[in-house]
Design a protein around this motif. Structure first.
Motif, short mmCIF file in Angstrom:
data_model
loop_
_atom_site.label_atom_id
_atom_site.label_comp_id
_atom_site.label_asym_id
_atom_site.label_seq_id
_atom_site.Cartn_x
_atom_site.Cartn_y
_atom_site.Cartn_z
N ALA A 28 -2.32 0.69 -5.17
CA ALA A 28 -1.94 0.43 -6.57
C ALA A 28 -2.65 -0.83 -7.06
O ALA A 28 -3.14 -0.89 -8.20
CB ALA A 28 -0.43 0.26 -6.68
N ALA A 29 -2.73 -1.85 -6.20
CA ALA A 29 -3.40 -3.10 -6.59
C ALA A 29 -4.90 -2.86 -6.78
O ALA A 29 -5.52 -3.44 -7.67
CB ALA A 29 -3.17 -4.17 -5.53
N ILE A 30 -5.46 -1.99 -5.95
CA ILE A 30 -6.89 -1.68 -6.08
C ILE A 30 -7.13 -0.97 -7.42
O ILE A 30 -8.06 -1.29 -8.16
CB ILE A 30 -7.38 -0.86 -4.88
CG1 ILE A 30 -7.39 -1.77 -3.63
CG2 ILE A 30 -8.76 -0.27 -5.13
CD1 ILE A 30 -7.66 -1.05 -2.33
N GLN A 31 -6.26 -0.01 -7.74
CA GLN A 31 -6.38 0.68 -9.03
C GLN A 31 -6.23 -0.33 -10.17
O GLN A 31 -6.98 -0.28 -11.15
CB GLN A 31 -5.30 1.77 -9.13
CG GLN A 31 -5.29 2.49 -10.45
CD GLN A 31 -6.52 3.39 -10.62
OE1 GLN A 31 -6.64 4.42 -9.99
NE2 GLN A 31 -7.43 2.96 -11.47
N ALA A 32 -5.29 -1.26 -10.02
CA ALA A 32 -5.07 -2.28 -11.06
C ALA A 32 -6.32 -3.12 -11.25
O ALA A 32 -6.73 -3.40 -12.39
CB ALA A 32 -3.88 -3.16 -10.67
N ALA A 33 -6.96 -3.48 -10.14
CA ALA A 33 -8.17 -4.31 -10.24
C ALA A 33 -9.29 -3.54 -10.93
O ALA A 33 -10.03 -4.09 -11.74
CB ALA A 33 -8.59 -4.75 -8.85
N VAL A 34 -9.39 -2.26 -10.61
CA VAL A 34 -10.44 -1.44 -11.23
C VAL A 34 -10.21 -1.41 -12.74
O VAL A 34 -11.14 -1.58 -13.53
CB VAL A 34 -10.44 -0.01 -10.63
CG1 VAL A 34 -11.34 0.91 -11.43
CG2 VAL A 34 -10.87 -0.06 -9.16
N ILE A 35 -8.94 -1.24 -13.15
CA ILE A 35 -8.63 -1.21 -14.59
C ILE A 35 -8.95 -2.57 -15.23
O ILE A 35 -9.48 -2.64 -16.33
CB ILE A 35 -7.14 -0.85 -14.81
CG1 ILE A 35 -6.89 0.59 -14.37
CG2 ILE A 35 -6.75 -1.03 -16.28
CD1 ILE A 35 -5.43 0.98 -14.33
N ALA A 36 -8.68 -3.65 -14.49
CA ALA A 36 -8.93 -4.99 -15.04
C ALA A 36 -10.41 -5.35 -14.98
O ALA A 36 -10.81 -6.42 -15.43
CB ALA A 36 -8.10 -6.01 -14.27
N GLY A 37 -11.20 -4.48 -14.35
CA GLY A 37 -12.63 -4.74 -14.26
C GLY A 37 -12.98 -5.77 -13.20
O GLY A 37 -13.99 -6.44 -13.26
N VAL A 38 -12.10 -5.88 -12.19
CA VAL A 38 -12.34 -6.86 -11.12
C VAL A 38 -12.99 -6.15 -9.94
O VAL A 38 -12.60 -5.03 -9.60
CB VAL A 38 -10.98 -7.48 -10.68
CG1 VAL A 38 -11.15 -8.39 -9.49
CG2 VAL A 38 -10.35 -8.21 -11.84
N GLN A 39 -13.96 -6.78 -9.33
CA GLN A 39 -14.64 -6.24 -8.15
C GLN A 39 -13.67 -6.17 -6.97
O GLN A 39 -12.92 -7.12 -6.74
CB GLN A 39 -15.77 -7.19 -7.75
CG GLN A 39 -17.06 -6.89 -8.47
CD GLN A 39 -17.93 -5.97 -7.65
OE1 GLN A 39 -18.13 -6.22 -6.47
NE2 GLN A 39 -18.40 -4.88 -8.24
N VAL A 40 -13.68 -5.06 -6.25
CA VAL A 40 -12.78 -4.94 -5.10
C VAL A 40 -13.59 -4.68 -3.83
O VAL A 40 -14.44 -3.80 -3.81
CB VAL A 40 -11.81 -3.76 -5.27
CG1 VAL A 40 -10.70 -3.86 -4.25
CG2 VAL A 40 -11.24 -3.71 -6.67
N ALA A 41 -13.31 -5.46 -2.81
CA ALA A 41 -13.95 -5.19 -1.52
C ALA A 41 -13.05 -4.25 -0.75
O ALA A 41 -11.91 -3.99 -1.15
CB ALA A 41 -14.10 -6.50 -0.76
N SER A 42 -13.56 -3.74 0.36
CA SER A 42 -12.73 -2.83 1.13
C SER A 42 -11.56 -3.60 1.74
O SER A 42 -11.60 -4.81 1.90
CB SER A 42 -13.55 -2.18 2.24
OG SER A 42 -14.07 -3.19 3.04
N VAL A 43 -10.53 -2.86 2.07
CA VAL A 43 -9.39 -3.48 2.73
C VAL A 43 -9.80 -3.71 4.17
O VAL A 43 -10.12 -2.77 4.88
CB VAL A 43 -8.17 -2.53 2.67
CG1 VAL A 43 -6.98 -3.15 3.39
CG2 VAL A 43 -7.84 -2.21 1.24
N LEU A 44 -9.82 -4.97 4.57
CA LEU A 44 -10.30 -5.23 5.93
C LEU A 44 -9.10 -5.36 6.86
O LEU A 44 -8.23 -6.19 6.65
CB LEU A 44 -11.12 -6.52 5.95
CG LEU A 44 -12.41 -6.43 5.17
CD1 LEU A 44 -13.09 -7.79 5.12
CD2 LEU A 44 -13.35 -5.40 5.78
N VAL A 45 -9.09 -4.51 7.83
CA VAL A 45 -7.99 -4.54 8.79
C VAL A 45 -8.62 -4.66 10.16
O VAL A 45 -9.61 -4.00 10.45
CB VAL A 45 -7.19 -3.22 8.73
CG1 VAL A 45 -5.95 -3.32 9.60
CG2 VAL A 45 -6.80 -2.88 7.31
N ASP A 46 -8.06 -5.53 10.98
CA ASP A 46 -8.54 -5.62 12.35
C ASP A 46 -8.03 -4.41 13.11
O ASP A 46 -6.82 -4.22 13.21
CB ASP A 46 -7.99 -6.89 13.02
CG ASP A 46 -8.91 -8.07 12.78
OD1 ASP A 46 -10.14 -7.87 12.81
OD2 ASP A 46 -8.40 -9.17 12.56
#
Ligand code: AMP
Length: 588
Positions: free
Chosen positions: A345-363
């Motif tokens: 949901a936060a990634i979708q929100a960032a896309v709507i806000a026009g913010v660049q999103v990196a991949s979710v990094l999980v160890d």
């Protein structure tokens, strides 16, 4: 800054809020925890309780506590909480408000906009009720998205050719399974099926039944005793969670109740095996639903590219095992199944806000670790059957344990072998350690040894074996457990090559071709192994890097990953060289 949009998973059991900052998605804690129980209540003094405090009082004061309000969303109804009644939207708004406040406190600025997720099967009325709840909480709901779509976004499963994924979501009180089709421009839910009255709470109920039966056999019946039932409910859930990682759970409740003036203590051990038998019927139901959803999408299981696990109850090993058997692929669970919808949901929100999103990094661990035991291989008894404890792509740090048994009477020692690899025949995997547990009790065969694997983010693997009846222990620590295989693979590749080269000299042309192909393959493998190790190193540096360097690292990691995914050896060489330069610069 003011255009920040938060992502909210408004769940039946728990709710979460997440935000993308500096390109990275992050869960915001509420009252010190990532999960906010979706429970609202009134305290003794009439004060409003939201979250854990409300959850804590539910068993004692159900008349002034409301949970699972999500089930009522869209209904024209009111629910009583203490002296007053409220619409489902109003109760949901109180949960949303708490999430909004937590976000504002965390971000140090007002938050007025949110993306909120809903189940794929939600009707228009239910979606509208969710919007209304947002508004009541002071949030403009910029978009409502489907939970399986959010999960797919968290896993970044977009793909140039498109992908078909199955999202299996088993929460506390609801189950749904969706088939999602993702292409570059479009994400759609093709089919969805489920049971909104099935979830991890049912697993708890089966354990509670088991405890009640045990108490009844001793002449006690606490069913009318609310505090005792509240303790049993809590103990049952705790045992369930323990059994996700360990083969036995001890359920102990002292002074549970009084009977004929004497205190009753509960002490009972539950094995994973017995617990799995209790929940098997539920899992069968979920698999049936999965087949219905796949059929509803006009597909067969062979058409699925990925399976994603969502919801806390998918941590149950039997869930993963049954799905893997049914689909013949390992389900993905590396993004925390409780948090992945909020993350998406936060990634979708960032896309709507026009913010660049990196991949979710999980160890995650890139390899499977396990031990060997006498078992079945291809239907035959075999002494080196591989028993994986930590599966590859599991988020780390992680601890998993399993039970093994001695095989003959009076067996005083067991040699515990530690392997890394995927092959069902342990001897085809890489043996990375071995130790002896000696001095076992002189008892008949079947003496239980609990072996536990703990892998940390630095790739250090601790393996411990413990005799259950006495607590006698032996252990080993293996450094670099996650990279050792790379070295071994190199050695093995060299060995394979040298065998070919030797053979060339004896056998001439035909095998020279073979050796060339194999040399290429080994070279490529080597490149890929080195690239993955470099990506791991870059990911470790992310935490300590400043924003600019982090962006560069994320770009570098992505470029290497893309080249790996595309199998493009030229691009890979370039990307690896650039990332290596960057790491060198950051480290020096
Ligand atoms: P969710 O609705 O997604 O927050 O999931 C909540 C459910 O997941 C509850 O029934 C929890 O008891 C259950 N759960 C959480 N952690 C685990 C675990 N490690 N193993 C099994 N069930 C779990």
């Amino acid at each position: 800054m003011s255009d920040i949009i938060i992502g909210i998973d408004l769940g039946t059991t728990n709710s979460e809020v997440a935000v993308v900052q500096d390109g990275i998605s992050r869960i915001i804690e509420v009252d010190g925890a990532k999960l906010l129980p979706s429970v609202v209540g009134l305290a003794d003094d009439g004060a409003l309780l939201v979250g854990q405090a409300a959850r804590n009082q539910y068993a004692l004061y159900p008349e002034r506590t409301i949970r699972s309000i999500k089930r009522r969303m869209g209904e024209d109804t009111k629910v009583a909480m203490g002296p007053q009644s409220y619409t489902p939207q109003e109760i949901s708004a109180l949960i949303l408000k708490r999430l909004k406040q937590a976000a504002e406190r965390d971000l140090g600025q007002p938050v007025t906009r949110a993306v909120i997720t809903v189940p794929a099967y939600f009707s228009d009325a239910q979606r509208q009720a969710t919007r209304d709840a947002g508004e009541l909480a002071g949030l403009e709901v910029v978009r409502i998205i489907n939970e399986p779509t959010a999960a797919a976004l968290a896993y970044e499963v977009d793909h140039p050719q498109g992908k078909t994924i199955l999202v299996y979501d088993l929460g506390g009180g609801t189950f749904d399974v969706s088939v999602v089709r993702i292409t570059k421009d479009l994400t759609e839910v093709l089919a969805s099926h489920g049971n909104n009255q099935l979830g991890g709470d049912d697993f708890d109920d089966r354990i509670i039944d088991h405890l009640l039966e045990h108490l009844r056999a001793q002449g006690h019946d606490p069913r009318e005793n609310r505090p005792a039932m509240a303790r049993l409910t809590r103990a049952a859930e705790a045992a369930k969670i323990t059994l996700s990682d360990a083969p036995f759970a001890l359920i102990q409740e002292e002074y549970l109740l009084e009977s004929a003036g004497a205190p009753v203590h509960l002490a009972l051990e539950l094995s994973r095996e017995d617990y799995e038998a209790m929940i098997e019927p539920y899992l069968r139901e979920t698999l049936d639903a999965m087949h219905i959803a796949v059929k509803g999408a006009g597909l067969t299981v062979a058409d699925l590219d990925e399976v994603l696990l969502v919801g806390g109850a998918t941590r149950t090993p039997l869930v993963q095992r049954r799905l893997e058997e049914a689909l013949r692929m390992q389900p993905r669970s590396e993004v925390d199944p409780d948090l992945c919808v909020a993350t998406g949901a936060a990634i979708q929100a960032a896309v709507i806000a026009g913010v660049q999103v990196a991949s979710v990094l999980v160890d995650v661990t890139p390899y499977t670790f396990g031990t060997s035991a006498i078992g079945d291989l291809n239907g035959e008894p075999y002494p080196y059957t591989y028993c994986p404890l930590i599966r590859k792509n599991t988020a780390i740090p992680v601890t998993k344990s399993d039970a093994f048994e001695t095989v003959y009477d009076g067996q005083r020692a067991v040699q515990v072998e530690v392997y890394q690899g995927e092959d069902p025949d342990a001897l085809n995997n890489t043996r990375i350690g071995s130790f002896l547990i000696d001095g076992l009790s002189d008892v008949p065969a079947g003496n239980v040894i609990i072996t536990s694997f703990s892998l940390d983010v630095n790739g250090i693997l601790h393996v411990t074996s413990r005799e259950k009846r006495t607590g006698l222990e032996a252990k080993i620590t293996i450094d670099n457990a996650t990279t050792r295989f790379a070295e071994d693979e190199l050695a093995a590749a060299r060995e394979r090559l040298s065998a070919f080269i030797d053979a060339d000299e004896e056998e001439g042309e035909a095998s020279i071709d073979a050796s060339d192909t194999d040399a290429d393959a080994a070279g490529e493998r080597r490149e890929a192994v080195a690239a993955r190790a470099l990506v791991e190193k870059a990911e470790r540096l992310l935490a300590g890097a400043n924003t600019d360097d982090r962006d560069d690292l994320v770009d570098g990691i992505e470029t290497v990953r893309d080249a790996l995914a595309a199998d493009d050896i030229k691009a890979l060489e370039l990307a690896v060289a650039q990332l290596a330069d960057l790491i060198y610069y950051l480290e020096s």
